[in-house]
Design a protein around this motif. Structure first.
Motif, PDB file in Angstrom:
ATOM      1  N   LEU A   1     -40.335  10.868 -16.218  1.00  0.00           N
ATOM      2  CA  LEU A   1     -41.615  10.426 -15.662  1.00  0.00           C
ATOM      3  C   LEU A   1     -41.482   9.051 -15.020  1.00  0.00           C
ATOM      4  O   LEU A   1     -41.906   8.829 -13.883  1.00  0.00           O
ATOM      5  N   LEU A   2     -40.865   8.119 -15.720  1.00  0.00           N
ATOM      6  CA  LEU A   2     -40.755   6.752 -15.207  1.00  0.00           C
ATOM      7  C   LEU A   2     -39.788   6.676 -14.030  1.00  0.00           C
ATOM      8  O   LEU A   2     -39.999   5.904 -13.100  1.00  0.00           O
ATOM      9  N   ARG A   3     -38.751   7.510 -14.074  1.00  0.00           N
ATOM     10  CA  ARG A   3     -37.803   7.528 -12.961  1.00  0.00           C
ATOM     11  C   ARG A   3     -38.512   7.924 -11.663  1.00  0.00           C
ATOM     12  O   ARG A   3     -38.276   7.340 -10.615  1.00  0.00           O
ATOM     13  N   GLN A   4     -39.400   8.927 -11.779  1.00  0.00           N
ATOM     14  CA  GLN A   4     -40.174   9.341 -10.608  1.00  0.00           C
ATOM     15  C   GLN A   4     -40.889   8.150  -9.978  1.00  0.00           C
ATOM     16  O   GLN A   4     -40.968   8.024  -8.765  1.00  0.00           O
ATOM     17  N   PHE A   5     -41.430   7.281 -10.834  1.00  0.00           N
ATOM     18  CA  PHE A   5     -42.167   6.125 -10.329  1.00  0.00           C
ATOM     19  C   PHE A   5     -41.235   5.082  -9.711  1.00  0.00           C
ATOM     20  O   PHE A   5     -41.533   4.523  -8.663  1.00  0.00           O
TER      21      PHE A   5
ATOM     22  N   LYS B   1     -46.647  -0.280 -13.789  1.00  0.00           N
ATOM     23  CA  LYS B   1     -47.670  -0.362 -14.835  1.00  0.00           C
ATOM     24  C   LYS B   1     -48.438   0.942 -15.089  1.00  0.00           C
ATOM     25  O   LYS B   1     -48.622   1.320 -16.247  1.00  0.00           O
ATOM     26  N   PRO B   2     -48.901   1.630 -14.034  1.00  0.00           N
ATOM     27  CA  PRO B   2     -49.675   2.856 -14.304  1.00  0.00           C
ATOM     28  C   PRO B   2     -48.863   3.899 -15.065  1.00  0.00           C
ATOM     29  O   PRO B   2     -49.373   4.539 -15.985  1.00  0.00           O
TER      30      PRO B   2
ATOM     31  N   ILE C   1     -46.302   3.273 -16.989  1.00  0.00           N
ATOM     32  CA  ILE C   1     -46.062   2.756 -18.335  1.00  0.00           C
ATOM     33  C   ILE C   1     -47.286   3.005 -19.213  1.00  0.00           C
ATOM     34  O   ILE C   1     -47.171   3.364 -20.389  1.00  0.00           O
ATOM     35  N   ALA C   2     -48.468   2.851 -18.615  1.00  0.00           N
ATOM     36  CA  ALA C   2     -49.696   3.132 -19.367  1.00  0.00           C
ATOM     37  C   ALA C   2     -49.701   4.588 -19.816  1.00  0.00           C
ATOM     38  O   ALA C   2     -50.070   4.903 -20.951  1.00  0.00           O
ATOM     39  N   THR C   3     -49.262   5.489 -18.927  1.00  0.00           N
ATOM     40  CA  THR C   3     -49.206   6.908 -19.281  1.00  0.00           C
ATOM     41  C   THR C   3     -48.261   7.130 -20.455  1.00  0.00           C
ATOM     42  O   THR C   3     -48.610   7.796 -21.434  1.00  0.00           O
ATOM     43  N   VAL C   4     -47.065   6.532 -20.361  1.00  0.00           N
ATOM     44  CA  VAL C   4     -46.090   6.676 -21.443  1.00  0.00           C
ATOM     45  C   VAL C   4     -46.660   6.104 -22.741  1.00  0.00           C
ATOM     46  O   VAL C   4     -46.557   6.710 -23.807  1.00  0.00           O
ATOM     47  N   ALA C   5     -47.305   4.932 -22.647  1.00  0.00           N
ATOM     48  CA  ALA C   5     -47.850   4.283 -23.837  1.00  0.00           C
ATOM     49  C   ALA C   5     -48.904   5.168 -24.492  1.00  0.00           C
ATOM     50  O   ALA C   5     -48.908   5.344 -25.718  1.00  0.00           O
ATOM     51  N   ILE C   6     -49.776   5.767 -23.692  1.00  0.00           N
ATOM     52  CA  ILE C   6     -50.865   6.575 -24.258  1.00  0.00           C
ATOM     53  C   ILE C   6     -50.331   7.864 -24.881  1.00  0.00           C
ATOM     54  O   ILE C   6     -50.733   8.237 -25.983  1.00  0.00           O
ATOM     55  N   PHE C   7     -49.399   8.507 -24.197  1.00  0.00           N
ATOM     56  CA  PHE C   7     -48.818   9.725 -24.775  1.00  0.00           C
ATOM     57  C   PHE C   7     -48.053   9.403 -26.066  1.00  0.00           C
ATOM     58  O   PHE C   7     -48.106  10.155 -27.035  1.00  0.00           O
TER      59      PHE C   7
ATOM     60  N   PHE D   1     -53.861  10.136 -18.691  1.00  0.00           N
ATOM     61  CA  PHE D   1     -53.567  11.472 -19.211  1.00  0.00           C
ATOM     62  C   PHE D   1     -53.317  12.422 -18.043  1.00  0.00           C
ATOM     63  O   PHE D   1     -52.355  13.191 -18.031  1.00  0.00           O
ATOM     64  N   ILE D   2     -54.229  12.345 -17.063  1.00  0.00           N
ATOM     65  CA  ILE D   2     -54.148  13.255 -15.919  1.00  0.00           C
ATOM     66  C   ILE D   2     -52.856  13.023 -15.149  1.00  0.00           C
ATOM     67  O   ILE D   2     -52.179  13.960 -14.736  1.00  0.00           O
ATOM     68  N   GLN D   3     -52.488  11.736 -15.014  1.00  0.00           N
ATOM     69  CA  GLN D   3     -51.246  11.381 -14.352  1.00  0.00           C
ATOM     70  C   GLN D   3     -50.050  12.053 -15.026  1.00  0.00           C
ATOM     71  O   GLN D   3     -49.181  12.611 -14.369  1.00  0.00           O
ATOM     72  N   GLY D   4     -50.023  11.975 -16.356  1.00  0.00           N
ATOM     73  CA  GLY D   4     -48.921  12.561 -17.110  1.00  0.00           C
ATOM     74  C   GLY D   4     -48.860  14.060 -16.942  1.00  0.00           C
ATOM     75  O   GLY D   4     -47.790  14.638 -16.778  1.00  0.00           O
ATOM     76  N   ILE D   5     -50.043  14.691 -16.968  1.00  0.00           N
ATOM     77  CA  ILE D   5     -50.109  16.142 -16.810  1.00  0.00           C
ATOM     78  C   ILE D   5     -49.585  16.546 -15.439  1.00  0.00           C
ATOM     79  O   ILE D   5     -48.807  17.484 -15.304  1.00  0.00           O
ATOM     80  N   ASN D   6     -49.988  15.789 -14.413  1.00  0.00           N
ATOM     81  CA  ASN D   6     -49.553  16.132 -13.067  1.00  0.00           C
ATOM     82  C   ASN D   6     -48.053  16.009 -12.904  1.00  0.00           C
ATOM     83  O   ASN D   6     -47.427  16.803 -12.224  1.00  0.00           O
ATOM     84  N   LEU D   7     -47.491  14.996 -13.564  1.00  0.00           N
ATOM     85  CA  LEU D   7     -46.056  14.794 -13.428  1.00  0.00           C
ATOM     86  C   LEU D   7     -45.256  15.842 -14.173  1.00  0.00           C
ATOM     87  O   LEU D   7     -44.109  16.094 -13.866  1.00  0.00           O
ATOM     88  N   GLN D   8     -45.888  16.465 -15.145  1.00  0.00           N
ATOM     89  CA  GLN D   8     -45.185  17.495 -15.907  1.00  0.00           C
ATOM     90  C   GLN D   8     -44.723  18.635 -15.024  1.00  0.00           C
ATOM     91  O   GLN D   8     -43.696  19.239 -15.249  1.00  0.00           O
ATOM     92  N   SER D   9     -45.512  18.917 -14.018  1.00  0.00           N
ATOM     93  CA  SER D   9     -45.128  20.020 -13.144  1.00  0.00           C
ATOM     94  C   SER D   9     -44.288  19.500 -11.987  1.00  0.00           C
ATOM     95  O   SER D   9     -44.175  20.136 -10.961  1.00  0.00           O
ATOM     96  N   GLY D  10     -43.716  18.324 -12.146  1.00  0.00           N
ATOM     97  CA  GLY D  10     -42.854  17.771 -11.113  1.00  0.00           C
ATOM     98  C   GLY D  10     -43.653  17.280  -9.924  1.00  0.00           C
ATOM     99  O   GLY D  10     -43.172  17.288  -8.798  1.00  0.00           O
ATOM    100  N   GLY D  11     -44.882  16.851 -10.161  1.00  0.00           N
ATOM    101  CA  GLY D  11     -45.690  16.244  -9.113  1.00  0.00           C
ATOM    102  C   GLY D  11     -46.346  17.258  -8.205  1.00  0.00           C
ATOM    103  O   GLY D  11     -47.054  16.905  -7.281  1.00  0.00           O
TER     104      GLY D  11
END
Lengths: 308, 303
Positions: free
Chosen positions: A188-192, A224-225, A227-233, A297-307
């Protein structure tokens, strides 16, 4: 209730673009089929509202049961609305087990896991995204492949390892692995990091900055955004973790909320009002975090499918 | 100059390795090492205290030929996966289609339907145990309004697994959001072209939306299959501290493995079980990957 709406802008933008596009390209779209469309909208609205009630009713039932007297809980048929609002149930539940200690324990573990996850995954992901080195692609393929390994295959040998290290009845088995990265978060973070222009990093290097300095001063702030996703998950994962504490913590003083609640269930058996009050108290932080940080949360979900 | 550039590149490489070093250490200590140990130990009678004698394929043989609980747990898991995965996938797709419309309050609905997906852990399992309680729970109360005499849910071996499937369906919001995001990425031109050709809502859904989101369906099915085979926590909590439920109806594969490893301390045996699971999941994933080109449609790909 202002905040959640703001945070859903992410999805909303796509929405407004959609309607905008339709209206501009095809002005007669709404006029033409106005009547049929509005009937459909009403049907869908009713359907969604009914489904929404169905989704929410378990949560309402939890609140309602937690506020009933034991007599009312056992009465037949059960009531939807508590007759007398027993707010004292919450205090009694909290005092019936050492929940204060469990909360402090859980918070300690959760905070350290979040810090470990954020730092290690961000650091590792920067290496995979922004520094060229030999064998990088092979290593990254292994990172992704580890996602396929069922957790129980490594769980038992890991237990053996931690037992040999004398880490049973300590928080080390729950915290230490968080400092060594995890596949999904690295991905996830690599994508960013990939979206940060290489020129920016090159320029910093020209000025003599080391990669460590660049990661700390440029990489971290710019991601930061994510990282916030990683922190919340991570927060959710550590807060809800049951398997780890169940396996590694036998000492009652070390129990987390999840384990405490599980033991509490055994002691209270059918005292549903106390059990629901306890469950709600444990779920509350997660519910609050959800309402304040939906966007992540939504950001993380979207990235799960590879964006996609 | 050339020499300087070379040292620069070497310096780069070294810092690259330093950055990924934590992962390498973690991988060796918590994944690769344990995998090697586990594979070797699955051929022994390891029990963590003293024994570690090589027993050949005895563990594997015993599992397949003598252990009826192994087959029960495998059957329970297959049953659960075979029903819950298609049900949640189809549910999530229809829900996201419903939520992918211009309806007043749609953002609120999206939030609402997603909420259960973030809730997990013992609190949620206890909530469902109360909801499904035959006497005092809400589910049978609501069923009674329609004149239906609700089952005993978690107390009836026939209904324990459906109980867990209902719970899974409630928290379908995560997958729903995944599908919603991909549906919003489908080009509007496709729908407009279809409308000109006179396609109705259903036709558009089945001939445009579904084919366009097949990559996400594929991703969701693969990950939920892998996840489904590993069901543990909910079964542990909802079957009275890992007892496996009435008539072992909730004795899922991982639960039985847990019992063998941490109750009976048959570590070698349990690790053999974990490798059988690994092989099952691996074969299924490969099967999915092989099957994918037949139905997964990638945009811009020539047919």
């Amino acid at each position: 209730m202002d905040k959640p709406n703001e945070d859903l802008d992410y999805l909303d933008e796509v929405d407004s673009l959609k309607t905008l596009g339709k209206a501009e390209e095809n002005p007669s779209f709404f006029e033409h089929r106005g009547n049929r469309k509005s009937i459909l909208v009403i049907i869908n609205f009713v359907l969604l509202a009914a489904g929404g009630l169905l989704i929410l009713s378990p949560l309402w039932w939890m609140v309602s049961t937690s506020l009933k007297t034991m007599e009312e809980v056992m009465s037949f048929p059960p009531t939807f609305w508590p007759e007398s609002w027993e707010f004292g149930n919450y205090l009694r539940t909290w005092e019936a087990a050492p929940f204060t200690r469990y909360t402090i324990n859980t918070l300690t573990i959760t905070m350290l896991v979040v810090i470990g996850n954020v730092l290690s995954n961000s650091f590792i992901a920067y290496g995979f995204a922004k520094i060229p080195f030999k064998g990088k692609n092979v290593l990254f393929a292994i990172v992704l492949a580890t996602m396929m390994i069922p957790g129980f295959v490594t769980l038992i040998p890991q237990y053996v390892l931690f037992a040999k290290l004398n880490w049973i009845n300590t928080y080390y088995p729950l915290i230490v692995p968080a400092f060594f990265g995890s596949a999904f978060n690295i991905f996830l973070l690599r994508q960013f990091y990939m979206t940060i222009p290489t020129e920016l990093i090159e320029a910093a290097k020209m000025e003599g900055a080391s990669h460590f300095y660049i990661w700390w001063k440029i990489g971290l702030p710019l991601t930061k955004p994510a990282i916030a996703t990683v922190a919340i998950f991570s927060f959710n994962g550590a807060w809800n973790d049951f398997l780890g504490p169940l396996l590694y913590l036998n000492d009652e003083n070390l129990y987390t909320l999840q384990i405490g609640l599980q033991v509490f269930k055994g002691q209270m058996s059918t005292q549903w009002n106390y059990l629901m009050a306890g469950s709600l108290l444990v779920l509350l932080p997660v519910i609050l975090i959800f309402f304040f940080f939906q966007k992540y949360f939504i950001q993380g979900i979207n990235l799960q499918s590879g964006g996609k | 100059m050339g020499k300087k550039r070379l040292t620069m590149r070497r310096k780069e490489s070294i810092s690259g390795y330093i950055f990924v070093l934590p992962w390498i250490i973690g991988f060796l200590a918590f994944t690769a090492g344990p995998l090697v140990f586990s594979f070797a130990a699955s051929f022994t009678n390891y029990n963590i205290t003293s024994q570690m004698d090589f027993v050949g394929a005895e563990n594997y043989q015993g599992l397949f030929t003598e252990d009826s609980l192994f087959w029960t747990s495998l059957w329970n898991t297959l049953y659960f996966v075979a029903i819950s995965v298609p049900l949640t996938t189809i549910g999530a797709i229809f829900l996201s289609a419903l939520l992918n419309q211009d309806i007043p309050g749609i953002r609120f609905f999206r939030t609402l339907y997603y909420l259960p997906a973030v809730l997990s852990g013992v609190g949620v399992y206890m909530l469902w145990m109360q909801l499904l309680d035959p006497g005092t729970g809400m589910v049978n109360l609501v069923l009674s309004w329609f004149g239906i005499d609700g089952p005993n849910w978690l107390f009836d071996p026939e209904w324990t697994k459906p109980s867990l499937i209902f719970m899974k369906l409630w928290s379908v919001g995560g997958a729903m959001l995944l599908y919603l995001a991909s549906m919003q990425g489908v080009s509007k031109n496709l729908y407009e072209a279809a409308e000109i050709d006179g396609a109705n809502t259903w036709k558009k859904f089945f001939h445009i939306t579904i084919p366009m989101i097949t990559p996400v369906i594929f991703f969701d099915v693969v990950t939920s299959l892998i996840g489904g085979f590993q069901i543990f926590q909910e079964a542990y909590v909802m079957s009275n501290n890992g007892e496996g439920g009435p008539a072992n109806s909730l004795l899922f594969y991982n639960l039985y493995m847990w019992k063998q490893a941490f109750t009976n301390f048959n570590m070698g045996y349990a690790m053999a079980m974990s490798w059988i699971l690994f092989v099952i999941v691996f074969i299924l994933t490969i099967f999915n990957l092989k099957l994918a080109p037949r139905w997964v449609h990638y945009e811009g790909e020539e047919k």
